[in-house]
Design a protein around this motif. Structure first.
Motif, PDB file in Angstrom:
ATOM      1  N   PRO A 171     -77.119  41.956 -70.442  1.00 50.11           N
ATOM      2  CA  PRO A 171     -77.132  41.182 -71.096  1.00 50.11           C
ATOM      3  C   PRO A 171     -77.436  42.251 -72.495  1.00 50.11           C
ATOM      4  N   ASP A 172     -77.472  41.942 -73.204  1.00 51.53           N
ATOM      5  CA  ASP A 172     -77.369  42.350 -75.016  1.00 51.53           C
ATOM      6  C   ASP A 172     -76.346  43.320 -75.520  1.00 51.53           C
ATOM      7  N   CYS A 173     -75.794  43.315 -74.738  1.00 50.20           N
ATOM      8  CA  CYS A 173     -73.748  44.164 -74.867  1.00 50.20           C
ATOM      9  C   CYS A 173     -72.606  42.859 -75.151  1.00 50.20           C
ATOM     10  N   ILE A 174     -72.080  43.262 -75.440  1.00 51.38           N
ATOM     11  CA  ILE A 174     -70.546  42.673 -76.647  1.00 51.38           C
ATOM     12  C   ILE A 174     -69.220  43.084 -75.694  1.00 51.38           C
ATOM     13  N   ALA A 175     -68.479  42.261 -74.519  1.00 51.09           N
ATOM     14  CA  ALA A 175     -67.763  42.433 -73.849  1.00 51.09           C
ATOM     15  C   ALA A 175     -66.397  42.812 -74.637  1.00 51.09           C
ATOM     16  N   ILE A 176     -65.358  43.064 -75.092  1.00 48.17           N
ATOM     17  CA  ILE A 176     -64.283  42.977 -74.680  1.00 48.17           C
ATOM     18  C   ILE A 176     -63.517  43.543 -73.894  1.00 48.17           C
ATOM     19  N   LEU A 177     -62.749  41.668 -73.453  1.00 50.90           N
ATOM     20  CA  LEU A 177     -61.078  42.323 -72.051  1.00 50.90           C
ATOM     21  C   LEU A 177     -60.179  43.388 -72.872  1.00 50.90           C
TER      22      LEU A 177
END
Length: 353
Positions: free
Chosen positions: A139-145
């Motif tokens: 939660p509250d994190c951006i995730a970039i594959l």
């Protein structure tokens, strides 16, 4: 330091950057990265060392001095249940809560493995154990594959299906172009797969050095990691020096405008700053129903009565009240309760204290 004037060039934030704290991979100090990003007129800079936050303080200090927004992040490799490689991704802290979750995920991964290594599985993010349930979806994190190069569309399709289900609207997929032979195929596979899963594409440079002149050093680091002479590393060395912080003109000529715009949108969402952090003492120091001030006062007078069973002298009592008032003004009760907890434990264990 006034921001450089770059005319009509599109804004850009670098969201995936390894410093020398990514051991034997990054060839630049974190503060050099922040300073260079400011010189290039970037909208923001992130330092995302692998399963580590070791470089963020230096980068944060330099970014403040250079007046460029700084984003705290980290990169992770995930495994499947059978131990095989699943995917790589970058996580960026959006808020203080996100920073805490990111820090806890790093701690969890590092504590499972020997020093210098870490272990993290897909289940830690989609179906974590009950004790880590609050980390589900980070939660509250951006995730970039981070797709493999060149992207295998079938494999990427499966990765993005899991990624979108796990991170929802906080999921992006990175498009990284380093002037390599299969860039067009790589870009096409990413854009088609991302469109099928409604996941936006974001441009990343994935730099490992702040200037291209660090390429010879980066080659040496690669050779050390592979335990081979540089002359014998062949295609294991990067084919060019594109993994540096590039000019915005160069980026504008390489990347789609939408992918560049997404970097700024992500940076806008990441509002957390290390300046928000203050030391916080454990809540368990204070029993339920007490405030730190009330509990410290109680334990102080219990100790005083133990020292003077016939009655606390007036002068001592006045001194206690004076010191408790001073401690209250400074909000230092948790500190004294921490020391008290340590001393009490040591005495109970027969440790000289």
């Amino acid at each position: 330091m006034p921001a450089p004037d770059f005319g009509g060039l599109p804004a850009y934030a670098e969201l995936q950057c390894a410093s020398n704290f990514s051991f034997l991979r990054g060839a630049s100090h974190a503060d050099d990265i922040a300073a260079r990003a400011a010189q290039l007129g970037y909208a923001a800079i992130a330092v995302t060392d692998e399963c580590s936050l070791a470089g963020v303080v230096r980068a944060h200090i330099e970014a403040k001095s250079a007046r460029i927004p700084f984003i705290v992040g980290s990169e992770f490799a995930l495994t499947n249940a059978d131990g095989s490689h699943a995917l790589r991704f970058t996580a960026l802290a959006m808020t203080r809560e996100g920073y805490g979750n990111l820090s806890e995920l790093i701690t969890l991964a590092r504590m499972r493995a020997d020093k210098g290594r870490y272990r993290l599985a897909t289940r830690d993010l989609d179906h974590p154990e009950a004790s880590q349930g609050h980390l589900k979806g980070l939660p509250d994190c951006i995730a970039i594959l981070i797709p493999e190069y060149p992207a295998n569309e079938t494999r990427l399709d499966a990765q993005l299906e899991w990624f979108a289900a796990t991170f929802g609207e906080r999921a992006w997929v990175a498009l990284t172009l380093h002037a390599r032979a299969m860039d067009d195929l790589h870009r096409g596979a990413i854009e088609r797969t991302a469109a099928r899963h409604a996941v936006p594409v974001v441009a990343t440079g994935a730099p490992v050095m702040h200037v291209r002149s660090r390429k010879p050093l980066q080659d040496v680091l690669t050779a050390i990691r592979l335990r081979r002479p540089v002359a014998e590393c062949g295609y294991d060395l990067a084919p060019n020096a594109e993994q540096h912080l590039r000019s915005r003109l160069r980026l504008a000529n390489l990347y789609p405008a939408r992918a560049l715009a997404e970097t700024v949108e992500i940076a806008r969402r990441c509002t957390f700053s290390l300046d928000e952090l203050r030391y916080e003492y454990p809540d368990e120091l204070v029993p339920e129903g007490f405030t730190p001030e009330a509990y410290l006062r109680q334990e102080t007078y219990i100790g005083a009565h133990r020292r003077w069973p016939a009655g606390i002298p007036h002068k001592v009592q006045a001194q206690i009240e004076h010191e408790l008032a001073l401690i209250a003004d400074l909000n230092y009760e948790p500190y004294f309760l921490t020391v008290y907890d340590i001393v009490r434990f040591a005495r109970n264990e027969g440790i000289l204290c």
